[in-house]
Design a protein around this motif. Structure first.
Motif, PDB file in Angstrom:
ATOM      1  N   THR A 206       0.854  -1.181   0.000  1.00  0.00           N
ATOM      2  CA  THR A 206       0.000   0.000   0.000  1.00  0.00           C
ATOM      3  C   THR A 206       0.891   1.232   0.000  1.00  0.00           C
ATOM      4  O   THR A 206       1.788   1.370   0.840  1.00  0.00           O
ATOM      5  N   ASP A 207       0.700   2.110  -0.976  1.00  0.00           N
ATOM      6  CA  ASP A 207       1.562   3.271  -1.156  1.00  0.00           C
ATOM      7  C   ASP A 207       1.148   4.433  -0.247  1.00  0.00           C
ATOM      8  O   ASP A 207      -0.011   4.538   0.183  1.00  0.00           O
ATOM      9  N   ASP A 208       2.111   5.316   0.009  1.00  0.00           N
ATOM     10  CA  ASP A 208       1.900   6.609   0.652  1.00  0.00           C
ATOM     11  C   ASP A 208       1.745   6.504   2.177  1.00  0.00           C
ATOM     12  O   ASP A 208       1.705   5.422   2.744  1.00  0.00           O
ATOM     13  N   ARG A 209       1.643   7.681   2.809  1.00  0.00           N
ATOM     14  CA  ARG A 209       1.520   7.751   4.267  1.00  0.00           C
ATOM     15  C   ARG A 209       0.068   7.505   4.682  1.00  0.00           C
ATOM     16  O   ARG A 209      -0.858   7.970   4.029  1.00  0.00           O
ATOM     17  N   HIS A 210      -0.082   6.759   5.763  1.00  0.00           N
ATOM     18  CA  HIS A 210      -1.426   6.487   6.282  1.00  0.00           C
ATOM     19  C   HIS A 210      -1.399   6.536   7.797  1.00  0.00           C
ATOM     20  O   HIS A 210      -0.369   6.280   8.429  1.00  0.00           O
ATOM     21  N   HIS A 211      -2.555   6.829   8.365  1.00  0.00           N
ATOM     22  CA  HIS A 211      -2.691   6.822   9.813  1.00  0.00           C
ATOM     23  C   HIS A 211      -2.791   5.387  10.326  1.00  0.00           C
ATOM     24  O   HIS A 211      -3.090   4.445   9.577  1.00  0.00           O
ATOM     25  N   GLU A 212      -2.558   5.242  11.603  1.00  0.00           N
ATOM     26  CA  GLU A 212      -2.623   3.917  12.236  1.00  0.00           C
ATOM     27  C   GLU A 212      -3.973   3.249  11.995  1.00  0.00           C
ATOM     28  O   GLU A 212      -4.056   2.030  11.795  1.00  0.00           O
ATOM     29  N   SER A 213      -5.038   4.031  12.004  1.00  0.00           N
ATOM     30  CA  SER A 213      -6.388   3.477  11.822  1.00  0.00           C
ATOM     31  C   SER A 213      -6.555   2.825  10.458  1.00  0.00           C
ATOM     32  O   SER A 213      -7.311   1.847  10.319  1.00  0.00           O
ATOM     33  N   TYR A 214      -5.875   3.356   9.443  1.00  0.00           N
ATOM     34  CA  TYR A 214      -5.955   2.767   8.100  1.00  0.00           C
ATOM     35  C   TYR A 214      -5.451   1.322   8.125  1.00  0.00           C
ATOM     36  O   TYR A 214      -6.070   0.416   7.557  1.00  0.00           O
ATOM     37  N   PHE A 215      -4.326   1.111   8.802  1.00  0.00           N
ATOM     38  CA  PHE A 215      -3.764  -0.236   8.878  1.00  0.00           C
ATOM     39  C   PHE A 215      -4.588  -1.133   9.790  1.00  0.00           C
ATOM     40  O   PHE A 215      -4.829  -2.302   9.472  1.00  0.00           O
TER      41      PHE A 215
END
Length: 414
Positions: A206-215
């Motif tokens: 999964t590309d780019d920055r994400h918040h913890e909730s996304y994961f």
């Protein structure tokens, strides 16, 4: 054995040749044409020279391999130095068989033909047939996620998005066809050394920055149910807040998110038109920040925008990167087998030509938007490759026994 000893051995061989040919004209002619003398059987000088030369060749080749290994050292994450390609058989009484060609398939676009990247045949065969390595026909399907939104398909507003319901279906489709997710270290060791991974493997990126909730919303359930990890192409942006760094440090420490490099600026892609200064800042900048926040050195560069070039690849290799990923959805990969296209395809103008680049740095990725339609094709490719490779097993092992065994040693366990 060091270089000085190799040269000493070469001098000895040269001296023997001089003795045989330089003084051979002074040998009594009757001794050269007679098989017996009063003192017993006599050795034919030509035969003697051939035997000495064969033995010397074997010793020189083995010495070169040993010396190179000693000089290069070893590491799980370093590129192993390749040994010289065999120049002939050690046993003059045995002729090696012709090796079969690289596995081909009509299940992919005909322009996307397999490219190999291991030049040493003996190394390749030893890794293929050593028990405990990945079995022939092991395939890896790399899937590229950009953005997952909660809900069903009606929640999707952009072309590069999928819904959480679609994401769950992709995971179920992969699981039902026997696929297991691996991390980047497993992928690298498989591609380089054919180290064991499941015969049907998938690399979820999964590309780019994400918040913890996304994961935790979309990928933690896969880790909890199947033990699957996800690779995050992390942008080491200057704009990253301290809170976002800490959130990603937590999911990395939890063991189910594997952060790899995706550049620093990101919205300015790397290519052969980029300055060296910019390329270094993107690649070294990613290394520095991933090391600082995640305590590791990234092995992969997930090329921002999928754009790459020969200079960015060379600099990435110089800095220690081991693999790179494009956005070209050409197909799955196998050990020493990457489908690429040498030229721009008029029918697919968005695909960059990648066939003249190092295959390990232009690994193709399937898009999440249509990946489910390709899963069975990937399974069939692995199955067909396995059947063909095993059908040629005895040929490859005979070749190894004749040409390679005295150079790279016995295949352990066979």
């Amino acid at each position: 054995m060091n270089i000085a000893k190799i040269k000493k051995l070469q001098i000895i061989v040269t001296a023997i040749i001089i003795l045989l040919f330089g003084f051979g004209c002074n040998f009594p002619q009757e001794n050269l044409n007679t098989s017996q003398t009063d003192s017993g059987p006599q050795m034919d000088p030509t035969k003697l020279f051939q035997d000495i030369l064969i033995t010397a060749q074997a010793n020189l080749q083995q010495t070169a391999v040993t010396t190179e290994t000693q000089m290069s050292g070893s590491s799980d994450t370093q590129v192993q130095q390749t040994t010289p390609e065999p120049t002939g058989t050690i046993d003059p009484n045995r002729t090696p068989p012709t090796l079969p060609g690289t596995y081909q398939t009509d299940l992919l676009n005909p322009r996307d033909y397999p490219h190999t990247y291991i030049s040493d045949t003996c190394e390749f065969l030893k890794n293929r047939w050593t028990p405990g390595k990945a079995e022939p026909g092991t395939v890896v399907m790399t899937v590229m996620y950009h953005s997952i939104v909660k809900g069903d398909d009606s929640a999707v507003t952009l072309d590069n998005q999928i819904s959480s319901e679609r994401h769950k279906q992709i995971a179920l489709d992969l699981y039902n066809q026997g696929f297991s997710a691996i991390d980047m270290s497993q992928f690298v060791n498989f591609m380089k050394y054919n180290d064991y991974i499941p015969a049907r493997s998938v690399l979820l990126i999964t590309d780019d920055r994400h918040h913890e909730s996304y994961f935790s919303d979309h990928f933690l359930p896969l880790y909890q149910e199947y033990g699957w990890k996800v690779v995050n192409g992390w942008i080491s942006s200057d704009a990253t807040t301290e809170d976002l760094w800490k959130e990603n440090e937590r999911v990395e420490a939890a063991g189910y998110v594997d952060h790899q490099a995706h550049g620093v600026v990101h919205n300015e892609n790397m290519s052969d038109g980029s300055t060296d200064e910019y390329i270094y800042s993107e690649l070294q900048g990613s290394i520095d920040r991933i090391k600082e926040h995640f305590g590791k050195i990234p092995q992969a560069i997930i090329w921002p925008g999928g754009t790459f070039g020969n200079r960015p690849i060379q600099i990435a290799k110089e800095l220690g990167y081991e693999v790179g990923f494009t956005v070209n959805p050409r197909g799955p990969v196998m050990y020493n087998w990457v489908p690429l296209d040498d030229e721009i395809d008029p029918g697919r103008p968005a695909y960059l030509a990648d066939g003249t680049s190092d295959p390990l740095f232009v690994i193709p990725r399937y898009w999440d938007t249509d990946v489910s339609s390709h899963i069975d094709t990937v399974r069939q490719i692995g199955k067909a490759a396995k059947e063909q490779i095993f059908a040629n097993r005895e040929i490859e092992l005979e070749y190894y026994d004749i040409v390679c065994k005295s150079i790279t040693g016995e295949i352990p366990g066979l």
